[in-house]
Design an enzyme around this catalytic site. Structure first.
Site, PDB file in Angstrom:
ATOM      1  N   LYS A  55       0.990  -0.789  -0.299  1.00 35.73           N
ATOM      2  CA  LYS A  55       0.208  -0.046   0.061  1.00 35.73           C
ATOM      3  C   LYS A  55       0.698   1.217   0.206  1.00 35.73           C
ATOM      4  O   LYS A  55       0.312   2.206  -0.828  1.00 35.73           O
ATOM      5  CB  LYS A  55      -0.783  -0.065   1.559  1.00 35.73           C
ATOM      6  CG  LYS A  55      -1.843  -1.065   1.129  1.00 35.73           C
ATOM      7  CD  LYS A  55      -2.640  -1.137   2.480  1.00 35.73           C
ATOM      8  CE  LYS A  55      -3.893  -2.565   1.591  1.00 35.73           C
ATOM      9  NZ  LYS A  55      -4.354  -2.983   3.238  1.00 35.73           N
ATOM     10  N   GLN A  99      -4.461  -1.617   9.918  1.00 33.99           N
ATOM     11  CA  GLN A  99      -3.566  -2.484   9.163  1.00 33.99           C
ATOM     12  C   GLN A  99      -4.752  -3.665  10.399  1.00 33.99           C
ATOM     13  O   GLN A  99      -4.986  -4.193  10.877  1.00 33.99           O
ATOM     14  CB  GLN A  99      -2.745  -3.543   8.914  1.00 33.99           C
ATOM     15  CG  GLN A  99      -2.699  -4.832   8.133  1.00 33.99           C
ATOM     16  CD  GLN A  99      -3.219  -5.107   6.363  1.00 33.99           C
ATOM     17  OE1 GLN A  99      -2.696  -3.929   6.029  1.00 33.99           O
ATOM     18  NE2 GLN A  99      -4.228  -5.279   5.956  1.00 33.99           N
ATOM     19  N   ASP A 122      -9.754   4.531   4.298  1.00 30.15           N
ATOM     20  CA  ASP A 122     -10.585   2.551   3.488  1.00 30.15           C
ATOM     21  C   ASP A 122     -11.778   2.278   4.073  1.00 30.15           C
ATOM     22  O   ASP A 122     -12.806   0.964   3.648  1.00 30.15           O
ATOM     23  CB  ASP A 122      -9.787   1.812   5.226  1.00 30.15           C
ATOM     24  CG  ASP A 122      -8.881   0.146   4.135  1.00 30.15           C
ATOM     25  OD1 ASP A 122      -9.833   0.003   2.858  1.00 30.15           O
ATOM     26  OD2 ASP A 122      -8.988  -0.167   5.318  1.00 30.15           O
TER      27      ASP A 122
END
Length: 287
Positions: A55, A99, A122
């Site tokens: 990422k 994450q 996200d």
């Protein structure tokens, strides 16, 4: 029936990232600010380390800054919340990615909710889900948003189609269903307690597999000519659909790897560029 179209996620992700790069460059020209994404990793899970590295690399490829925060496995919920608040208060940071999964002692939902909605690139917070469900400005969960990019790139008209989503996770199945509903599909959400799952799947013009079980969906479950979007990624590089049996029954299908996966990260990067524009007082649609 003609041969199915194999949906090329790598090609679409490249297109999305090129759009993000153009927006980033215009943001820099207009404000002198470089958009920045921070990845927060708790623990040392090898797969999570790899994902966060990927990422950050993609982030830098479109001209954005990337920053990493790595916390020890024994980090408490309170410690993680404090770190996320610190990042959320920093005006130089425009997107925050936590994450997941996080270690078991951490309240993951509380950690997600600590991310300001404006920086939730996200799409994991309740605020983002609500905005998306009500078709308001916000951020979609990255994987469903990436699937929508595939739908757009391949001119798939969802209007009036019966879409069957297999899986009801808060960051995949549920938001995917809302996004398809917004595209005027009739949506059925299936899960572990669905009775006679194959017969329900067989009604789907569009089938999204998001269960995390390798080769779960079989070709004889599908309606002839169904569009198959496989959001699974399991050990051995296999999806949630049995590709060999699903391929001949479909009109369009995503491979694993190379289908949905690449578009997930591209959506994250694109949404970071959008978030940066909004935070800096720019209209992302005009960049």
């Amino acid at each position: 029936m003609s041969d199915p179209t194999i949906i090329d996620g790598k090609k679409v992700s490249k297109q999305v990232q090129e759009q993000a790069a153009q927006r980033v460059e215009k943001i820099k020209q207009a404000t002198g600010v470089t958009p920045c994404l921070v990845t927060v990793l708790v623990g040392s899970d090898p797969a999570s380390i790899t994902y966060t590295q990927m990422k950050r690399k993609r982030c830098e490829a479109v001209g954005m800054k990337s920053m990493k925060v790595e916390l020890p496995t024994e980090t408490t919920t309170d410690q993680l919340l404090a770190k996320i608040k610190e990042l959320g208060d920093d005006p130089a940071i425009h997107g925050i990615l936590l994450q997941h999964p996080v270690p078991s002692q951490i309240d993951e939902r509380a950690a997600f909710e600590a991310i300001p909605a404006s920086k939730d690139v996200d799409g994991v917070t309740i605020a983002s889900f609500g905005a998306m469900a009500f078709d308001l400005p916000g951020f979609g969960c990255a994987t469903p948003a990436g699937i929508c990019d595939l739908i757009d790139a391949y001119d798939i008209d969802c209007t009036g189609k019966h879409a069957v989503v297999i899986g009801r996770s808060p960051i995949l199945g549920k938001p995917m269903a809302m996004m398809l509903l917004a595209r005027h599909a009739t949506v059925t959400i299936c899960h572990s307690r669905t009775v006679d799952l194959p017969s329900v799947v067989k009604q789907g013009d569009i089938v999204v597999a998001a269960v995390g079980i390798p080769n779960f969906v079989k070709g004889d479950w599908l309606k002839e000519g169904a569009i198959v979007l496989d959001a699974g990624y399991n050990p051995g590089n296999v999806g949630d659909c049995d590709y060999e049996s699903c391929f001949p029954k479909s009109s369009m299908i995503t491979p694993v790897p190379g289908g949905v996966g690449p578009t997930t990260i591209a959506a994250l990067i694109n949404q970071t560029s959008i978030g940066a524009a909004r935070q800096l007082g720019l209209d992302p649609n005009n960049l």
